[in-house]
Motif scaffolding. Structure first.
Motif, mmCIF file in Angstrom:
data_model
loop_
_atom_site.group_PDB
_atom_site.id
_atom_site.type_symbol
_atom_site.label_atom_id
_atom_site.label_comp_id
_atom_site.label_asym_id
_atom_site.label_seq_id
_atom_site.Cartn_x
_atom_site.Cartn_y
_atom_site.Cartn_z
ATOM 1 N N UNK A 148 0.889 -1.230 0.183
ATOM 2 C CA UNK A 148 -0.182 -0.065 -0.010
ATOM 3 C C UNK A 148 0.880 1.127 0.032
ATOM 4 N N UNK A 149 1.957 1.072 0.700
ATOM 5 C CA UNK A 149 2.704 2.423 0.870
ATOM 6 C C UNK A 149 3.480 2.522 -0.703
ATOM 7 N N UNK A 150 3.923 1.442 -1.149
ATOM 8 C CA UNK A 150 4.577 1.583 -2.377
ATOM 9 C C UNK A 150 3.489 2.101 -3.492
ATOM 10 N N UNK A 151 2.238 1.471 -3.606
ATOM 11 C CA UNK A 151 1.271 2.074 -4.500
ATOM 12 C C UNK A 151 1.078 3.583 -4.416
ATOM 13 N N UNK A 152 0.782 4.048 -3.120
ATOM 14 C CA UNK A 152 0.538 5.450 -2.889
ATOM 15 C C UNK A 152 1.743 6.170 -3.099
ATOM 16 N N UNK A 153 3.020 6.022 -2.621
ATOM 17 C CA UNK A 153 4.137 6.698 -2.926
ATOM 18 C C UNK A 153 4.364 6.826 -4.506
ATOM 19 N N UNK A 154 4.530 5.694 -5.074
ATOM 20 C CA UNK A 154 4.402 5.791 -6.630
ATOM 21 C C UNK A 154 3.339 6.541 -7.540
ATOM 22 N N UNK A 164 8.343 18.336 -7.779
ATOM 23 C CA UNK A 164 9.400 17.617 -7.183
ATOM 24 C C UNK A 164 10.533 17.419 -7.945
ATOM 25 N N UNK A 165 10.387 17.535 -9.222
ATOM 26 C CA UNK A 165 11.436 16.921 -10.017
ATOM 27 C C UNK A 165 12.786 17.919 -9.745
ATOM 28 N N UNK A 166 13.754 17.008 -9.362
ATOM 29 C CA UNK A 166 15.241 17.536 -9.066
ATOM 30 C C UNK A 166 15.242 18.490 -7.959
ATOM 31 N N UNK A 167 14.143 18.577 -6.968
ATOM 32 C CA UNK A 167 14.194 19.287 -5.924
ATOM 33 C C UNK A 167 14.316 18.709 -4.555
ATOM 34 N N UNK A 168 14.097 17.363 -4.761
ATOM 35 C CA UNK A 168 14.192 16.524 -3.462
ATOM 36 C C UNK A 168 15.566 15.727 -3.346
ATOM 37 N N UNK A 169 15.897 15.710 -1.979
ATOM 38 C CA UNK A 169 17.018 15.020 -1.746
ATOM 39 C C UNK A 169 16.573 13.495 -1.106
ATOM 40 N N UNK A 170 17.271 12.692 -0.785
ATOM 41 C CA UNK A 170 16.690 11.251 -0.273
ATOM 42 C C UNK A 170 15.952 11.556 1.093
ATOM 43 N N UNK A 171 16.247 12.978 1.590
ATOM 44 C CA UNK A 171 15.383 13.006 2.998
ATOM 45 C C UNK A 171 13.953 13.359 2.650
ATOM 46 N N UNK A 172 13.717 14.011 1.622
ATOM 47 C CA UNK A 172 12.361 14.367 1.308
ATOM 48 C C UNK A 172 11.590 13.013 0.748
ATOM 49 N N UNK A 173 12.408 12.113 -0.172
ATOM 50 C CA UNK A 173 11.690 10.905 -0.425
ATOM 51 C C UNK A 173 11.687 9.855 0.654
ATOM 52 N N UNK A 174 12.430 9.870 1.729
ATOM 53 C CA UNK A 174 12.355 9.133 2.979
ATOM 54 C C UNK A 174 11.042 9.702 3.773
ATOM 55 N N UNK A 175 10.975 11.089 3.749
ATOM 56 C CA UNK A 175 9.739 11.728 4.701
ATOM 57 C C UNK A 175 8.432 11.472 3.765
ATOM 58 N N UNK A 176 8.644 11.119 2.469
ATOM 59 C CA UNK A 176 7.325 11.253 1.819
ATOM 60 C C UNK A 176 6.825 9.594 2.183
ATOM 61 N N UNK A 177 7.855 8.675 1.956
ATOM 62 C CA UNK A 177 7.310 7.344 2.233
ATOM 63 C C UNK A 177 6.883 7.248 3.489
ATOM 64 N N UNK A 178 7.437 7.931 4.563
ATOM 65 C CA UNK A 178 7.100 7.907 5.849
ATOM 66 C C UNK A 178 5.655 8.060 6.095
ATOM 67 N N UNK A 179 5.249 9.221 5.477
ATOM 68 C CA UNK A 179 3.851 9.905 5.437
ATOM 69 C C UNK A 179 2.880 8.864 4.633
ATOM 70 N N UNK A 180 3.241 8.138 3.926
ATOM 71 C CA UNK A 180 2.502 6.885 3.544
ATOM 72 C C UNK A 180 2.292 5.759 4.106
ATOM 73 N N UNK A 181 3.031 5.537 5.468
ATOM 74 C CA UNK A 181 3.017 4.624 6.253
ATOM 75 C C UNK A 181 4.014 3.583 6.095
ATOM 76 N N UNK A 182 5.253 3.917 5.577
ATOM 77 C CA UNK A 182 6.385 2.918 5.552
ATOM 78 C C UNK A 182 6.822 2.924 6.884
ATOM 79 N N UNK A 183 7.490 1.667 7.001
ATOM 80 C CA UNK A 183 8.159 1.247 8.180
ATOM 81 C C UNK A 183 9.300 1.999 8.304
ATOM 82 N N UNK A 184 9.893 2.025 9.624
ATOM 83 C CA UNK A 184 10.896 2.890 10.046
ATOM 84 C C UNK A 184 12.111 2.359 9.256
ATOM 85 N N UNK A 185 12.463 0.954 9.390
ATOM 86 C CA UNK A 185 13.470 0.603 8.585
ATOM 87 C C UNK A 185 13.519 1.094 7.157
ATOM 88 N N UNK A 186 12.597 0.889 6.545
ATOM 89 C CA UNK A 186 12.515 1.240 5.195
ATOM 90 C C UNK A 186 12.775 2.746 4.809
#
Length: 243
Positions: A148-154, A164-186
């Protein structure tokens, strides 16, 4: 008789107070900068908390350089396609926006199985490009089975890529994944960038596969039985595949 004026040596004991004052100012400035940086983390993605989190009733498996989306009740004669997409491709974003809902329904009904094959040719060979880092974030979720987190982030990365094109670092991608319910490890895996190099290799392998089957690399593409689905408007590909 004139009085002599004594000039103090700044290195003498009396000057130590001045030096400690400078050190204190520098320390305070560093603390303020650190606070600003920390308080700013997540600001670019906090609006995602208000975005609808779509529930899915299908599974995802990560193998053979693809994310396979399939219902547990998939029919024996379900149609199988490879969907090639690049997270820097505006046409891929349009296709996702126009067809993801219909694709989800067909997968959940057991009529369709989709192998999502990520490309990154629009990074022009840069391993640190937007396509690769966005794909690394999404694929980290798929690899962990967090469908579900994959589907929504994608969906978000596709539909809002212009913002967001060329504006995000890995931190933003990680924060976005967290907002969609990703586990802490991911989330931490995405933040560290550990998945970027493997994702680049995966995308390269997908490009090689597409080129071997069709003689060219572009996106979006829907391939069935080694050939492009024969449709004038790719937004209508499911009408052709599902009859």
């Amino acid at each position: 008789m004139s009085k002599s004026t004594k000039v103090s040596n700044p290195n003498a004991k009396g000057g130590s107070g001045f030096i400690w004052a400078i050190v204190a100012v520098i320390a305070i400035a560093a603390a303020v900068i650190g606070y600003i940086v920390l308080s700013g983390q997540g600001k670019k993605t906090e609006h995602l908390a208000d975005r609808e989190n779509i529930s899915v009733a299908f599974d995802s498996t990560f193998a053979d350089n693809a994310v396979t989306l399939k219902s547990a009740d998939a029919k024996p004669d379900a149609e199988v396609v490879d969907l090639y997409e690049d997270f820097s491709c505006s046409y891929c974003g349009q296709l996702a926006e126009n067809t993801d809902e219909q694709m989800q329904s067909a997968i959940e009904a057991g009529d369709l199985v989709v192998n999502v094959r990520t490309l990154n040719f629009l990074d022009r060979g840069s391993i640190d490009g937007h396509s690769t880092r966005a794909a690394a974030a999404a694929l980290a979720l798929a690899e962990a089975g967090e469908t579900q987190a994959y589907w929504n982030l994608r969906a978000y990365l596709m539909e809002d890529q212009e913002d967001i094109f060329n504006k995000w670092s890995n931190d933003e991608f990680a924060d976005a994944a967290k907002q969609f319910g990703a586990s802490e490890g991911v989330v931490e895996k995405i933040r560290s960038g550990a998945n970027v190099e493997p994702t680049n290799a995966l995308a390269t392998a997908n490009a090689d596969k597409l080129n071997a089957e069709t003689g060219s690399v572009s996106s979006p593409r829907v391939i069935q039985d080694g050939k492009d689905v024969d449709v004038a408007d790719i937004n209508q590909w499911m009408s052709v595949v599902l009859g």
